[in-house]
Structures are given as C-alpha cells and as structure tokens.
Design a protein around this motif. Structure first.
Motif, PDB file in Angstrom:
ATOM      1  N   PRO A 100      37.161  45.742  34.685  1.00 24.46           N
ATOM      2  CA  PRO A 100      38.356  45.899  34.168  1.00 24.46           C
ATOM      3  C   PRO A 100      39.472  44.937  34.847  1.00 24.46           C
ATOM      4  N   ALA A 101      40.449  44.683  33.997  1.00 22.35           N
ATOM      5  CA  ALA A 101      41.343  43.670  34.228  1.00 22.35           C
ATOM      6  C   ALA A 101      42.610  44.439  33.999  1.00 22.35           C
ATOM      7  N   LEU A 102      43.632  44.016  34.867  1.00 18.58           N
ATOM      8  CA  LEU A 102      44.881  44.513  34.674  1.00 18.58           C
ATOM      9  C   LEU A 102      45.812  43.547  34.183  1.00 18.58           C
ATOM     10  N   PHE A 103      46.303  43.830  33.243  1.00 17.59           N
ATOM     11  CA  PHE A 103      47.275  42.866  32.360  1.00 17.59           C
ATOM     12  C   PHE A 103      48.791  43.549  32.539  1.00 17.59           C
ATOM     13  N   SER A 104      49.466  42.760  33.403  1.00 16.85           N
ATOM     14  CA  SER A 104      50.910  42.947  33.804  1.00 16.85           C
ATOM     15  C   SER A 104      51.724  42.178  32.913  1.00 16.85           C
ATOM     16  N   ILE A 150      47.148  38.313  34.760  1.00 17.48           N
ATOM     17  CA  ILE A 150      45.840  39.011  34.781  1.00 17.48           C
ATOM     18  C   ILE A 150      45.383  39.084  36.152  1.00 17.48           C
ATOM     19  N   GLU A 151      44.805  40.192  36.618  1.00 17.47           N
ATOM     20  CA  GLU A 151      43.972  40.402  37.979  1.00 17.47           C
ATOM     21  C   GLU A 151      42.793  41.327  37.573  1.00 17.47           C
ATOM     22  N   PHE A 152      41.934  41.021  38.362  1.00 22.46           N
ATOM     23  CA  PHE A 152      40.902  42.110  38.458  1.00 22.46           C
ATOM     24  C   PHE A 152      40.880  42.680  39.756  1.00 22.46           C
ATOM     25  N   PRO A 153      41.213  44.062  39.739  1.00 22.70           N
ATOM     26  CA  PRO A 153      41.171  44.823  40.937  1.00 22.70           C
ATOM     27  C   PRO A 153      39.844  44.663  41.844  1.00 22.70           C
ATOM     28  N   ASP A 154      38.730  44.412  41.194  1.00 22.84           N
ATOM     29  CA  ASP A 154      37.348  44.473  41.993  1.00 22.84           C
ATOM     30  C   ASP A 154      36.954  43.145  42.707  1.00 22.84           C
ATOM     31  N   LEU A 155      37.831  42.248  42.047  1.00 29.37           N
ATOM     32  CA  LEU A 155      37.342  41.030  42.553  1.00 29.37           C
ATOM     33  C   LEU A 155      38.813  40.094  43.078  1.00 29.37           C
ATOM     34  N   PRO A 156      38.928  40.405  44.418  1.00 22.20           N
ATOM     35  CA  PRO A 156      40.345  39.785  45.115  1.00 22.20           C
ATOM     36  C   PRO A 156      40.572  38.473  44.927  1.00 22.20           C
ATOM     37  N   GLY A 157      41.613  37.802  44.287  1.00 16.36           N
ATOM     38  CA  GLY A 157      41.692  36.405  44.327  1.00 16.36           C
ATOM     39  C   GLY A 157      41.485  35.814  42.847  1.00 16.36           C
ATOM     40  N   VAL A 168      36.922  43.645  30.355  1.00 15.75           N
ATOM     41  CA  VAL A 168      36.677  42.298  29.893  1.00 15.75           C
ATOM     42  C   VAL A 168      35.202  42.052  30.069  1.00 15.75           C
ATOM     43  N   SER A 169      34.555  41.417  29.039  1.00 16.56           N
ATOM     44  CA  SER A 169      33.089  41.129  29.459  1.00 16.56           C
ATOM     45  C   SER A 169      32.835  39.527  29.220  1.00 16.56           C
ATOM     46  N   VAL A 170      31.798  39.138  29.801  1.00  9.41           N
ATOM     47  CA  VAL A 170      31.490  37.824  29.909  1.00  9.41           C
ATOM     48  C   VAL A 170      30.011  37.568  29.836  1.00  9.41           C
ATOM     49  N   TRP A 171      29.478  36.925  28.632  1.00  9.76           N
ATOM     50  CA  TRP A 171      28.265  36.541  28.633  1.00  9.76           C
ATOM     51  C   TRP A 171      27.872  35.228  29.367  1.00  9.76           C
ATOM     52  N   MET A 172      26.987  35.440  30.416  1.00 14.15           N
ATOM     53  CA  MET A 172      26.753  34.546  31.216  1.00 14.15           C
ATOM     54  C   MET A 172      26.027  33.395  31.057  1.00 14.15           C
ATOM     55  N   PRO A 173      24.919  33.227  30.089  1.00 16.65           N
ATOM     56  CA  PRO A 173      24.224  32.229  29.697  1.00 16.65           C
ATOM     57  C   PRO A 173      25.056  30.962  29.207  1.00 16.65           C
ATOM     58  N   THR A 174      26.024  31.490  28.497  1.00 18.83           N
ATOM     59  CA  THR A 174      26.889  30.536  27.783  1.00 18.83           C
ATOM     60  C   THR A 174      27.691  30.040  28.844  1.00 18.83           C
ATOM     61  N   VAL A 175      28.276  30.722  29.924  1.00 17.40           N
ATOM     62  CA  VAL A 175      29.191  30.251  30.717  1.00 17.40           C
ATOM     63  C   VAL A 175      28.371  29.081  31.613  1.00 17.40           C
TER      64      VAL A 175
END
Length: 134
Positions: A8-12, A20-27, A80-87
């Motif tokens: 989950p991302a928080l859009f302010s 944009i911030e990700f509450p579970d991923l500080p920084g 927000v989802s991300v497909w890691m093989p592409t990244v």
C-alpha cells in the motif's frame, strides 16, 4: 526473492503535487504532479527499493492491509504492485561508462571507418568471456 510485490502507498495531495510514501517501507518516497504519474513513480520506487532490500539480504516487511492505514483529508491509499523480473533485468542491463586508452593512430583509423567503439568493446568482451559463438 519473489516475482511480485504488492504494497500500500499513501498518496498525499497538496497544491504543489502528490507526495508518495509507503508506510511499510520507511524512507521509500517519491512525488508526482498527476495521479497517472504518481502511480508510475510509486511502481518505480517500489521496484528499486525491493531490489535494494533483496541485494542487502534484508528482511522483506509484510504489507499492511489497506483497511488498517489511517488517511488524512487530502490522502488516499493505493495498492502498488511491481513485477520484479522486469525490474531486475532493467537494472542488470543498465549501461555503465568506462574510460579506456588506445593509441592515437588506432583512434584515427577507427573514426575514419565510423567504428562504434562501444559496440566493438561489448562484442570483444562477449567473445573473450565465451558469451557468443564465432
């Protein structure tokens, strides 16, 4: 390592754009001007962040449920989802600049023939590393 991460991302929303911030991923932050750009930027920063966590062998946090995230008046939560093989592929194929030295006469002859130095170096390295067949 997983192929897909969803956080989950928080859009302010502010007058000067969207934070944009990700509450579970500080920084892990980004910003944008439009919703479309914000989603793109969120996917981009999430992918880069997860690659860093993986490479550093850090613990991957468990994503918080959307319903458990408190939002303010000018905020929205977005999955927000991300497909890691592409990244991972994009990061591994990133070009890096190398400086090398060759004799001046060789440089002159190669330029006269419109030789692409980067291509020749890449092909030569692939051959030397047995990555291509002759």
């Amino acid at each position: 390592m997983k192929d897909k991460y969803v956080y989950p991302a928080l859009f302010s929303y502010d007058e000067d754009g969207i934070s944009i911030e990700f509450p579970d991923l500080p920084g892990c932050f980004s910003c944008a001007d439009t919703d479309e750009e914000a989603l793109y930027m969120a996917e981009d920063v999430l992918g880069l962040w997860m690659v860093e966590l993986e490479e550093d062998n850090e613990e991957i946090p468990v994503p918080t449920n959307l319903k458990d995230i408190e939002v303010g008046d000018n905020q929205k939560t977005v999955l927000v989802s991300v497909w890691m093989p592409t990244v991972r592929k994009a990061i591994n194929n990133k070009s890096v600049k190398k400086t090398l030295t060759i004799p001046q006469w060789l440089d002159i002859m190669a330029r006269e023939k419109d030789i692409n130095f980067s291509y020749i170096l890449q092909e030569g390295l692939k051959k030397e590393l047995n990555l291509i067949n002759e």
